[in-house]
Design a protein around this motif. Sequence first.
Motif, short mmCIF file in Angstrom:
data_model
loop_
_atom_site.label_atom_id
_atom_site.label_comp_id
_atom_site.label_asym_id
_atom_site.label_seq_id
_atom_site.Cartn_x
_atom_site.Cartn_y
_atom_site.Cartn_z
N THR A 238 12.52 16.09 -1.78
CA THR A 238 12.48 16.42 -0.35
C THR A 238 12.39 17.92 -0.11
O THR A 238 12.95 18.45 0.84
CB THR A 238 13.71 15.81 0.38
OG1 THR A 238 14.09 14.58 -0.23
CG2 THR A 238 13.39 15.52 1.84
N ASP A 239 11.67 18.62 -0.99
CA ASP A 239 11.50 20.06 -0.79
C ASP A 239 10.25 20.35 0.04
O ASP A 239 9.54 19.44 0.47
CB ASP A 239 11.47 20.80 -2.14
CG ASP A 239 10.23 20.48 -2.97
OD1 ASP A 239 9.45 19.58 -2.58
OD2 ASP A 239 10.03 21.12 -4.02
N ARG A 240 9.99 21.62 0.25
CA ARG A 240 8.90 22.02 1.13
C ARG A 240 7.54 21.56 0.59
O ARG A 240 6.66 21.15 1.35
CB ARG A 240 8.91 23.55 1.27
CG ARG A 240 8.58 24.04 2.66
CD ARG A 240 8.95 25.48 2.90
NE ARG A 240 8.38 26.41 1.96
CZ ARG A 240 9.07 27.40 1.38
NH1 ARG A 240 10.36 27.52 1.63
NH2 ARG A 240 8.49 28.24 0.56
N THR A 241 7.38 21.62 -0.71
CA THR A 241 6.11 21.23 -1.33
C THR A 241 5.82 19.75 -1.08
O THR A 241 4.70 19.38 -0.69
CB THR A 241 6.15 21.51 -2.84
OG1 THR A 241 6.45 22.90 -3.04
CG2 THR A 241 4.83 21.17 -3.49
N GLN A 242 6.81 18.91 -1.33
CA GLN A 242 6.64 17.48 -1.11
C GLN A 242 6.33 17.17 0.35
O GLN A 242 5.43 16.37 0.65
CB GLN A 242 7.92 16.73 -1.53
CG GLN A 242 7.86 15.23 -1.28
CD GLN A 242 9.22 14.55 -1.41
OE1 GLN A 242 10.08 15.00 -2.18
NE2 GLN A 242 9.43 13.49 -0.66
N ILE A 243 7.06 17.81 1.26
CA ILE A 243 6.88 17.51 2.69
C ILE A 243 5.55 18.05 3.20
O ILE A 243 4.91 17.42 4.05
CB ILE A 243 8.06 18.06 3.50
CG1 ILE A 243 9.37 17.42 3.03
CG2 ILE A 243 7.85 17.79 4.99
CD1 ILE A 243 9.39 15.91 3.05
N GLN A 244 5.11 19.20 2.69
CA GLN A 244 3.80 19.73 3.10
C GLN A 244 2.69 18.76 2.74
O GLN A 244 1.79 18.48 3.54
CB GLN A 244 3.54 21.08 2.44
CG GLN A 244 2.17 21.69 2.78
CD GLN A 244 2.00 21.98 4.25
OE1 GLN A 244 2.76 22.79 4.80
NE2 GLN A 244 1.02 21.35 4.90
N GLU A 245 2.76 18.21 1.52
CA GLU A 245 1.75 17.24 1.12
C GLU A 245 1.82 16.01 2.01
O GLU A 245 0.78 15.46 2.41
CB GLU A 245 1.95 16.84 -0.34
CG GLU A 245 0.86 15.88 -0.84
CD GLU A 245 1.04 15.47 -2.29
OE1 GLU A 245 0.04 15.33 -3.00
OE2 GLU A 245 2.21 15.29 -2.72
N LEU A 246 3.03 15.56 2.34
CA LEU A 246 3.18 14.39 3.21
C LEU A 246 2.56 14.65 4.58
O LEU A 246 1.90 13.77 5.15
CB LEU A 246 4.66 14.03 3.34
CG LEU A 246 4.98 12.78 4.18
CD1 LEU A 246 4.32 11.54 3.59
CD2 LEU A 246 6.49 12.59 4.28
N LEU A 247 2.75 15.84 5.11
CA LEU A 247 2.13 16.19 6.41
C LEU A 247 0.60 16.10 6.30
O LEU A 247 -0.08 15.60 7.21
CB LEU A 247 2.55 17.59 6.83
CG LEU A 247 4.02 17.77 7.25
CD1 LEU A 247 4.37 19.25 7.39
CD2 LEU A 247 4.30 17.02 8.55
#
Length: 435
Positions: A238-247
Motif C-alpha cells: 500500500t505504498d505510493r508506487t502501488q497506489i500510483q499504478e492502481l490509479l
Amino acid sequence: MLTQRQAALQGKITDQMAEVARQEGVTPEFIRDGVAKGTICIPANINHKNLVPRGVGEGLSTKVNANIGTSSAFPDPAPELDKLKAAIDAGADAVMDLSTGNNIDASRKAIIEHSTVMVGTVPIYQATVQAIKAHGKVTEMDKNDIFTVVEQQAKDGADFMTMHCGLTRQCLHNLISEGREMDIVSRGGSFLSGWMLHNGKENPFYEFYDEILDICAKYDVTISLGDGCRPGCLADATDRTQIQELLNLGELTQRAWAKGVQVMVEGPGHVPYNQIATNMQLQKRICHGAPFYVLGPLVTDIAPGYDHITSAIGGTLAAFTGANFLCYVTPAEHLGLPDINDVREGVVAARIAGHAADVAKGLPSAVAQDLAMAKARKVLDWDKQLSLAIDPEKAKAIRAAKNKSSEEYCSMCGDYCAVKIMNEYMDEVKAKKNK
C-alpha cells in the motif's frame, strides 16, 4: 463479430452468457447486465474452441487460477500438460501459461488445445525471451517485438492476457524516491522497468495502449491489467508506487471498456492482514467495480513451504471484501518450479479460501454445500461426506488409512463419537414423544 461486452451493451445474450448463468444459478439477464456494466467478465477468446466459459465478477462464485508453464531451468513443455490436467481435476477455473523456456509457442498452443478452462498468458515473457535471443539483451527490445507476441498469443486463443500497462515512468520515480525493501518482484514488471530505466522511455504497453485494445477486441481477449508494482513483502504494501499504478489502471479500465474490451484488474501479492480489506475497497472504487484478480494475498513473508496456507488466509478476506478471482500460491512459492503435487495443493487451498468467502457472503450454492456436508455428518454417511469434500481423493485416502472399513465412526473418537452418542439419545427422545 461482437465481443462479449459489445453484445451485452446491445442487450444481446450470448451462448457464453447463458452457460455462465447456468453454472451460477442466476438469470442470463443478470450476467448480461454485469458484462455491460463491466462488473463481470467472461474471458472467452473466439479461437479457444473447447472452452467451457466461466464468469468472473460481482455476484458470482469466487474463481481460482493455477499458474503453470516452463522455465529456463525446466524447458520441457510435456510436464506442463500433466500439470494442466492436475489443475483442472483439482477444480481450477483457469490456468495461466507463464512459460519462459524453449518452445514457448508449442507449449501455449498445446495448453490451449487441451484446456477446457480459460487460459491466460503474459506476453512480455515471450517478448523478452525472443528479444534476448535476437538482440542479446532485453533493453534492445522494441515495440514490434512486443506487439508481434501480443497478436500471436491472441490469435492462438489466449482468453485473457496479463499486460503491465499501468507501470509508468511516474511509478518508477515514486519507487526510487520513496524507496522499497523489495523494489519490483513482478517478473514482467522487472523486464519493463529495466527497459524503461535503461532507455529513458515510457512503457510501450502504456504509450500504445489503444493498439493493444484493438488486438484484444479483434479476438475478444479479456485484458488483465497487471500489477507490475505489487508489493513483494509486507513492508512495501500500500505504498505510493502501488497506489500510483492502481490509479493508472482505473483510467485504463475505462479506456478498454470504451473500445468494447473486457477487463480484469490484478492486485497485490504480500499484504498485512489488516490492510487487505482497504486494498480491495480501493481497487473497486478506483477501477469502477471491474473484477479483481489477486495473488494471495500472502499475509506473512516467513512461511516458505507453506505459502499456500498464508495465501489462503489472505485470499478468504480478499474475496469477502471485493476480490473475484484468486491466483493460487503453491507450497513451492519462493522456492522453485511447482510440481504436480504442488499444483494440486495450491488449487485446493485457493478453492477453500474462495469457498469460505462465498459462504460468508451468503452465496446460496456455497451455503448449500456446507449444509449438505453437515447433514451427511449427522447421519455418519461416509460415502456422502467423501463425495462432498472439496478434495475427495485426499479425504478418501486419509479415511482409508486411519480407519477400518467396517467402522461407523472415525478413529479420532472411536466408541465415544459425539455424533453417534447424540443420535442415540435423540432417538430416545423421539421414541418417548411418539408413545
